[in-house]
Design a protein around this motif. Sequence first.
Motif, mmCIF file in Angstrom:
data_model
loop_
_atom_site.group_PDB
_atom_site.id
_atom_site.type_symbol
_atom_site.label_atom_id
_atom_site.label_comp_id
_atom_site.label_asym_id
_atom_site.label_seq_id
_atom_site.Cartn_x
_atom_site.Cartn_y
_atom_site.Cartn_z
ATOM 1 N N PRO A 171 8.919 4.704 -0.669
ATOM 2 C CA PRO A 171 8.873 3.630 -1.664
ATOM 3 C C PRO A 171 9.188 2.233 -1.132
ATOM 4 C CG PRO A 171 9.798 5.562 -2.678
ATOM 5 C CD PRO A 171 9.636 5.892 -1.211
ATOM 6 N N LEU A 172 10.004 2.114 -0.088
ATOM 7 C CA LEU A 172 10.327 0.794 0.448
ATOM 8 C C LEU A 172 9.371 0.355 1.557
ATOM 9 C CD1 LEU A 172 14.244 0.930 0.640
ATOM 10 C CD2 LEU A 172 12.776 0.190 -1.255
ATOM 11 N N CYS A 173 8.495 1.253 1.987
ATOM 12 C CA CYS A 173 7.563 0.956 3.081
ATOM 13 C C CYS A 173 6.237 1.633 2.766
ATOM 14 C CB CYS A 173 8.140 1.455 4.404
ATOM 15 S SG CYS A 173 7.076 1.141 5.834
ATOM 16 N N GLN A 174 5.377 0.928 2.047
ATOM 17 C CA GLN A 174 4.170 1.557 1.509
ATOM 18 C C GLN A 174 2.892 1.243 2.278
ATOM 19 O OE1 GLN A 174 3.912 1.336 -2.817
ATOM 20 N NE2 GLN A 174 6.146 1.226 -2.994
ATOM 21 N N GLU A 175 2.969 0.398 3.290
ATOM 22 C CA GLU A 175 1.827 0.143 4.177
ATOM 23 C C GLU A 175 0.534 -0.061 3.382
ATOM 24 O OE1 GLU A 175 2.402 -0.548 7.060
ATOM 25 O OE2 GLU A 175 4.022 0.655 7.899
ATOM 26 N N VAL A 176 0.582 -0.969 2.421
ATOM 27 C CA VAL A 176 -0.532 -1.135 1.486
ATOM 28 C C VAL A 176 -1.841 -1.451 2.200
ATOM 29 C CG1 VAL A 176 -1.400 -2.516 -0.437
ATOM 30 C CG2 VAL A 176 1.008 -1.804 -0.392
ATOM 31 N N ASP A 177 -1.815 -2.379 3.135
ATOM 32 C CA ASP A 177 -3.060 -2.767 3.820
ATOM 33 C C ASP A 177 -3.619 -1.608 4.636
ATOM 34 O OD1 ASP A 177 -2.878 -5.279 2.731
ATOM 35 O OD2 ASP A 177 -2.013 -6.209 4.522
ATOM 36 N N ILE A 178 -2.738 -0.900 5.342
ATOM 37 C CA ILE A 178 -3.194 0.231 6.153
ATOM 38 C C ILE A 178 -3.710 1.349 5.251
ATOM 39 C CG2 ILE A 178 -2.469 2.015 7.796
ATOM 40 C CD1 ILE A 178 -0.546 -0.035 8.998
ATOM 41 N N LYS A 179 -3.019 1.607 4.137
ATOM 42 C CA LYS A 179 -3.466 2.632 3.193
ATOM 43 C C LYS A 179 -4.857 2.283 2.657
ATOM 44 C CE LYS A 179 -3.015 5.996 -0.022
ATOM 45 N NZ LYS A 179 -4.197 5.799 -0.870
ATOM 46 N N ASN A 180 -5.069 1.037 2.284
ATOM 47 C CA ASN A 180 -6.378 0.623 1.773
ATOM 48 C C ASN A 180 -7.463 0.775 2.828
ATOM 49 O OD1 ASN A 180 -5.296 0.001 -0.725
ATOM 50 N ND2 ASN A 180 -5.055 -2.182 -0.278
ATOM 51 N N PHE A 181 -7.140 0.395 4.074
ATOM 52 C CA PHE A 181 -8.110 0.523 5.166
ATOM 53 C C PHE A 181 -8.462 1.990 5.384
ATOM 54 C CE2 PHE A 181 -9.390 1.085 9.554
ATOM 55 C CZ PHE A 181 -10.279 0.039 9.761
ATOM 56 N N CYS A 182 -7.463 2.853 5.388
ATOM 57 C CA CYS A 182 -7.712 4.283 5.577
ATOM 58 C C CYS A 182 -8.573 4.842 4.448
ATOM 59 C CB CYS A 182 -6.389 5.049 5.673
ATOM 60 S SG CYS A 182 -5.494 4.781 7.227
ATOM 61 N N LEU A 195 11.045 10.446 2.594
ATOM 62 C CA LEU A 195 12.200 10.220 1.737
ATOM 63 C C LEU A 195 12.984 8.979 2.145
ATOM 64 C CD1 LEU A 195 13.347 13.908 1.270
ATOM 65 C CD2 LEU A 195 11.804 12.543 -0.148
ATOM 66 N N GLY A 196 12.607 8.374 3.249
ATOM 67 C CA GLY A 196 13.094 7.052 3.597
ATOM 68 C C GLY A 196 14.580 6.908 3.890
ATOM 69 N N GLY A 197 15.289 8.018 4.004
ATOM 70 C CA GLY A 197 16.712 7.912 4.334
ATOM 71 C C GLY A 197 17.581 7.549 3.152
ATOM 72 N N GLY A 198 18.842 7.296 3.443
ATOM 73 C CA GLY A 198 19.845 7.100 2.407
ATOM 74 C C GLY A 198 19.586 5.945 1.465
ATOM 75 N N SER A 199 19.084 4.836 1.978
ATOM 76 C CA SER A 199 18.914 3.653 1.126
ATOM 77 C C SER A 199 17.904 3.906 0.021
ATOM 78 C CB SER A 199 18.483 2.453 1.965
ATOM 79 O OG SER A 199 17.251 2.700 2.619
ATOM 80 N N THR A 266 9.065 -3.115 0.009
ATOM 81 C CA THR A 266 9.596 -4.297 0.694
ATOM 82 C C THR A 266 9.051 -4.410 2.113
ATOM 83 O OG1 THR A 266 11.535 -3.087 1.487
ATOM 84 C CG2 THR A 266 11.731 -4.217 -0.643
ATOM 85 N N ASP A 267 8.101 -3.511 2.467
ATOM 86 C CA ASP A 267 7.535 -3.469 3.814
ATOM 87 C C ASP A 267 8.635 -3.326 4.866
ATOM 88 O OD1 ASP A 267 5.326 -3.381 5.504
ATOM 89 O OD2 ASP A 267 5.421 -5.520 5.942
ATOM 90 N N LYS A 268 9.654 -2.532 4.518
ATOM 91 C CA LYS A 268 10.802 -2.349 5.404
ATOM 92 C C LYS A 268 10.626 -1.077 6.226
ATOM 93 C CE LYS A 268 15.849 -1.839 5.329
ATOM 94 N NZ LYS A 268 17.049 -1.704 4.457
#
Length: 294
Positions: A171-182, A195-199, A266-268
Amino acid sequence: MNLKLDSTVTLNNGVKMPQLGMGVWKVNNSGAAQSVEWALKHGYKAIDTAKQYGNEPGVGKGLQQGFADNGLKREDIFLTTKIFNGDQGYQSVLDNFEGQLKDLQTDYVDLLLIHWPVDGTYLDTWRALETIYKSGKARAIGVSNFNIERLQDILKHGSIKPAVNQMEFHPLCQEVDIKNFCDEHDIYLEAWSPLGGGSVLKDPRLQQIADKYNKSVAQVILRWDLQRGIITIPKSVHEERIVQNADVYDFELNEDDIEEINGLDTDKRSLWYGDFFWSGNPDGYKDSVEDWKD
């Protein structure tokens, strides 16, 4: 057994791949063997590993034990591994891949990925993957951690389109541009560290959604992946968590909740090109069964 774990997506070469599987990043050989045994016991059909994890021998042992315990055959399981960054280059990949198959105790893998796009070698590495694919020792080939520029390079110079791009995705790193390209090029995005870890797991907005469905935050995230068409491979070394991670087929997120999670991006990233280890096994795990610590 959760029969929903049989749910698949169809890759661009027609191969069917389970949409939910289990990964073994940062797990030693003994832990990988046990986790794989548990996964097969509870109905998982897909296992993801890599030479760089140092645990291919453990995965191979766990698969063999899981086959024996559950009446399964090799063709019942979808196995993914990746080319070690230090092995990249055409002939080097061909020379070293046979050792990976030996460690995994199989004569083929279902999906073979370039682990990282090591500059100066990844095009030669891709040619080697094409050779392995044509030999039948990989049923599908793809990449991992490739940005759009490097994906375009593969599409321009390769003769086979990647089936998958495995990326950090949560959820904090969704790679929108790469997902759209794929999506535009019929390449499936697969989530590592879904699951992105604890945060991420402690995010109060996700907890509120989870409470509504009487599910854990992890289950909500995995369900969100599935509904967005993402292949996902959560990792766990605890049997009860492995079971819980698969218990995501008895509810469906509504559109408002999906959009709220989409809005958390947040592209984190936790790891990117300037950070990754490629010249050795970063966690120091031993490749030899004789070196395992039980």
